[in-house]
Design an enzyme around this catalytic site. Structure first.
Site, PDB file in Angstrom:
ATOM      1  N   HIS A  37       1.034  -0.974  -0.226  1.00 44.31           N
ATOM      2  CA  HIS A  37      -0.154  -0.056  -0.114  1.00 44.31           C
ATOM      3  C   HIS A  37       0.828   1.416  -0.241  1.00 44.31           C
ATOM      4  CE1 HIS A  37      -3.212  -2.679   1.347  1.00 44.31           C
ATOM      5  NE2 HIS A  37      -4.134  -1.559   0.717  1.00 44.31           N
ATOM      6  N   GLY A  38       2.021   1.046   0.761  1.00 44.67           N
ATOM      7  CA  GLY A  38       2.950   2.527   0.634  1.00 44.67           C
ATOM      8  C   GLY A  38       3.898   2.175   0.862  1.00 44.67           C
TER       9      GLY A  38
END
Length: 494
Positions: A339-340
């Protein structure tokens, strides 16, 4: 009258105004696309070219010249998959697969994680390495996983590689799902390319329901709640009471669900209108009574991808209970990192992975005891399970949304030590519209699925002229209530 320069500026990429499904530009783009697509509908080759050209232009409008990365990755994986398939040497096959994985992961790593690891190196060594000036290409996490699943499936012998490069580029660039998913697998999508284009009343009804429902979720619920309440809470939680922070977390649970599932629904609806069926990405996840069930209902394309291409290859449940729990935790840890490039996302993934392992222990314990709960007890346990699961997911959302760990702990501190329930009425009076939209969002989320099916059937029976009228009225209503500046979708950053 619009000038040539103004027209060109509208047609060229604008970093400050990327094309969105809920932007005014998209409606004109989609109308032109459908006209061209219908004109080309009788020829498979023409359909592929029209769809691919419009998809690449759509991606260009979203992220500029990074559209070249989609084309480059398509060229590389199209050829590598064919070499893998036609090679008779197992070592060569494996080497080519590893090469494909390294190229895809390397490209994703470079744009998404380079500066994250530069920061870690600087922290550990007290170094002064300057971060690179990198912009994360929109959608790279999604089409990277699609490339990986394609080459892995070819290597496993589960699918044959396509012979026509344009078919593969079409699959990879398919604009409804290109930037925010769902993560579509070639085995599900590519066989549909050669099928004749036929639009049934069921397709019209289902597509209209998904598009209208997606726009409603995104604009009416998600954008409104975020812009009028949630963003204030998360900007600086220490300035708000615990009650405000708690409602803000509940609001964000709706925001991220309606934002992401709304876009996914629109992608499914647009695909359905153009003759393609994409598997659903959400299934009322907050109705889940366990964290295991939640991940069967939330971001289904990602969780199934992680299961098939990470959890099972790690050993799944085949190497003992302890190893299974480790595999679950590791899979979700990597899922969080997907996701990041942030410790917050890693921590979020670790919490979900740990919860899945604990839930697996619970399930195994119940199986050993051969416990079967029926009647009113089953209903009660279901309700308790839904409440516990929802609040655990909300707790995790705090770390997912907060900019830093400090902000996350600050919000939780306010809830625990500065709740101030006495301001409830004052808070309601200040945010009446927001709270009623939240109530509406949760009520719609918990409606039985038969209500959805009934609405789909109704829309499918409406004549074409009536369908157009419904869409026009619906869009007009959205224009009246939507904010002046469209809110960038949350999953654009992933």
């Amino acid at each position: 009258m619009i000038s040539v320069n103004e027209l060109l500026s509208e047609l060229l990429y604008d970093e400050k105004n990327p094309v969105l499904f809920n932007s005014g530009f998209f409606f004109y783009y989609f109308a032109l696309f459908m006209m061209c697509y219908l004109l080309a509908s009788r020829s498979k080759t023409a359909r592929v070219w029209v769809y691919t050209v419009f998809s690449l232009y759509f991606f260009y409008k979203a992220c500029g010249y990074y559209v070249g990365l989609v084309i480059l990755s398509a060229i590389v994986d199209f050829n590598l998959s064919r070499w893998i398939y036609h090679s008779s040497d197992k070592k060569v096959k494996k080497s080519l697969l590893i090469f494909s994985i390294l190229l895809n992961i390397g490209l994703l790593f470079y744009f998404k994680y380079t500066n994250f690891f530069i920061g870690i190196i600087n922290d550990v060594t007290a170094g002064h390495i300057h971060p690179l000036s990198l912009i994360l290409p929109i959608g790279i996490s999604f089409y990277t996983f699609e490339n990986l699943s394609y080459t892995i499936d070819v290597y496993r012998g589960e699918i044959k590689p396509v012979n026509n490069f344009m078919d593969y580029l079409f699959f990879l660039s398919f604009f409804p799902k290109l930037m925010m998913g769902p993560i579509v697998r070639a085995a599900d999508f590519i066989p549909q390319i050669s099928m004749p284009y036929r639009l049934t009343s069921e397709d019209i009804g289902k597509g209209m329901y998904l598009i209208m429902g997606g726009l409603f979720k995104k604009i009416i619920i998600s954008d409104f709640i975020y812009q009028n309440f949630v963003q204030y809470i998360f900007d600086d939680p220490s300035k708000h009471t615990g009650l405000e922070c708690l409602i803000g977390v509940y609001g964000y649970a709706l925001v991220i669900y309606c934002d992401f599932s709304g876009y996914s629904d629109m992608a499914l609806g647009i695909a359905r209108w153009t003759g393609f069926k994409i598997p659903p990405n959400f299934d009322s996840p907050y109705q889940s009574s366990s964290i295991t069930e939640f991940w069967r209902r939330w971001h289904i394309s990602l969780s199934s991808w992680l299961r098939d291409y990470l959890y099972i290859p790690l050993g799944g449940n085949r190497k003992g209970k302890v190893r299974q729990y480790i595999n679950l935790a590791l899979t979700m840890l990597i899922g969080g990192f997907w996701h990041g490039a942030s410790w917050n996302f890693i921590f979020w993934g670790a919490m979900h992975g740990s919860a899945l392992a604990v839930d697996k222990v619970r399930i195994d314990w119940l199986k050993k005891r051969k416990t079967v709960i029926t009647g009113w007890k089953a209903t009660l346990f279901k309700i308790i399970g839904v409440l516990i699961t929802f609040h655990f997911v909300c707790f995790c959302w705090v770390f997912f949304k907060a900019a830093t760990f400090h902000d996350a702990w600050s919000l939780l501190h306010q809830v625990a030590y500065d709740f101030q329930p006495e301001i409830a009425m004052e808070l309601y009076q200040g945010y009446t519209a927001v709270f009623w939209v939240m109530v509406l969002g949760f009520v719609l989320h918990f409606l039985p699925s038969r209500v959805e099916f009934s609405l789909e059937k109704f829309l499918g029976r409406v004549p074409v002229v009536g369908s157009v009228a419904i869409m026009v009225v619906f869009i007009w209503l959205l224009v009246q209530v939507k904010s002046t500046q469209p809110m960038i979708p949350i999953y654009f950053q992933f």
